[in-house]
Design an enzyme around this catalytic site. Sequence first.
Site, PDB file in Angstrom:
ATOM      1  N   GLU A 154      24.353  12.561  24.329  1.00  0.00           N
ATOM      2  CA  GLU A 154      24.509  13.940  23.424  1.00  0.00           C
ATOM      3  C   GLU A 154      24.163  15.189  24.088  1.00  0.00           C
ATOM      4  O   GLU A 154      23.220  15.623  23.735  1.00  0.00           O
ATOM      5  CB  GLU A 154      23.464  13.668  22.253  1.00  0.00           C
ATOM      6  N   GLU A 338      24.911   4.627  18.509  1.00  0.00           N
ATOM      7  CA  GLU A 338      23.800   4.997  17.816  1.00  0.00           C
ATOM      8  C   GLU A 338      23.956   5.046  16.518  1.00  0.00           C
ATOM      9  O   GLU A 338      24.937   5.819  16.200  1.00  0.00           O
ATOM     10  CB  GLU A 338      22.804   6.096  17.996  1.00  0.00           C
TER      11      GLU A 338
END
Length: 427
Positions: A154, A338
């Site tokens: 991320e 995720e």
Amino acid sequence: MTTFPDGFLWGAATASYQIEGAVHADGRVPSIWDTFSHTPGKVHHGHTGDVACDHYHRYREDVQTMSWLGLQAYRFSVAWPRLADLGFYDRLVDALLDEGIAPVATLYHWDLPQSLQDKGGWTDRDTAYRFADYATRVHDLLGDRVRTWTTLNEPWVSAFVGYGSGRHAPGVSDPATAFTAAHHLMLAHGLGVQALRAAGAESISLTLNLTPILGDPGPARLVDGLANRIFLDPVLRGAYPDDVLEHLSRYTEVSLDDLATIAEPIDVLGVNYYTVNRVVADPAAEGSPEHPGTQGIAWTQPHGALTEMGWEVIPSGLEDLLVRLSQDYPGVPLMITENGVAVPDGVADPERIAYLDGHVRAVHAAIGKGVDLRGYFVWSLLDNFEWARGYDKRFGLVRVDYDTLERTPRDSARWFRDVIARNGLPA
Ligand code: GBH
């Protein structure tokens, strides 16, 4: 029956600073999250990762829990601050392989060594080159056993929450540094891919948090650029989108050489999905510091029931996202690295089961529409240090008692165990 393709990979994910603790063990040096969490007022209740789940010392028990769950893969991150002694990961990987669990290693999940931050952190171009050296060193040690590698987790959060709003470490709030950090993170990714490839890594990926932006088309397009296409396009199309470059190039130089490095081919794109954002045009709105350049755009209320994080539950957002990725960026296999939810504490967690069930169905539907999706990892194996929100927000399939550090599998863990065992959902 909702059955998945043969070879579909079921796993769970964690990150070093969120679970390991043992911050002084074996020569670990401070990271920006040690500094940040020990700065009063930065993390809810003043919580820190000093002890966390003490996974550093309890990993054998945790690997046993993974084995009981039937996990086929485990996504963890390597702490750059532990570079002087990576023995822990050596032992962890061996323990996983003993149980037949494939290790999936992320090289950077936000715990930058403080010494690098002192030289500018991600605003300093040199950090990208240091990342590539670090990648080589980790691969030297683990590459004979770890086949699947992720460079960054991320980069949007690292750049725009770390240097834009300052809600995360290093706590800087400045659009110029945020955009500069974003480009240097992309460069680090590309240099990292080159380093891992040269070292013989089999599968190399990048994980992005991708947030579909719904609402007024013009504002939604701009925010989508600043949140999603800013990373997708340079990696998978070789150039920043024009609307994003307009902002970026105000603060940092983007050379063609850099773009070629960033576009180094990857084998898999990791997708972290939690929710959507909704935006509207509003001349009076200041915009968001995590999306610099969005004056005149307002974020509107999420719809329906919210999670403990205040996020909207919307599984269709995941299906639509996967279909869009396969259309706009064809040719790269996808992996959900995720997906998960914080719900009120307890061992009974029907809300988590409902959330995961809805999203696994969305993933299945996307595969049915032809999306090349290779696996699904739940965030998270364990309750853990939820960054600026501290330990109150619980994402674990397995509950952690922070007084005794005792682990207790939740109902959702039993549910996920069944899903893995039957490679699909019950009818
Ligand atoms: C992940 O970040 C992290 O990789 C992981 O370490 C963390 O524990 C986990 O998620 C849970 O938070 O901000 O209200 O507009 C996810 C980061 C979350 C950023 C959703 C964008 C959009 C909702 N993303 N967020 S909001």
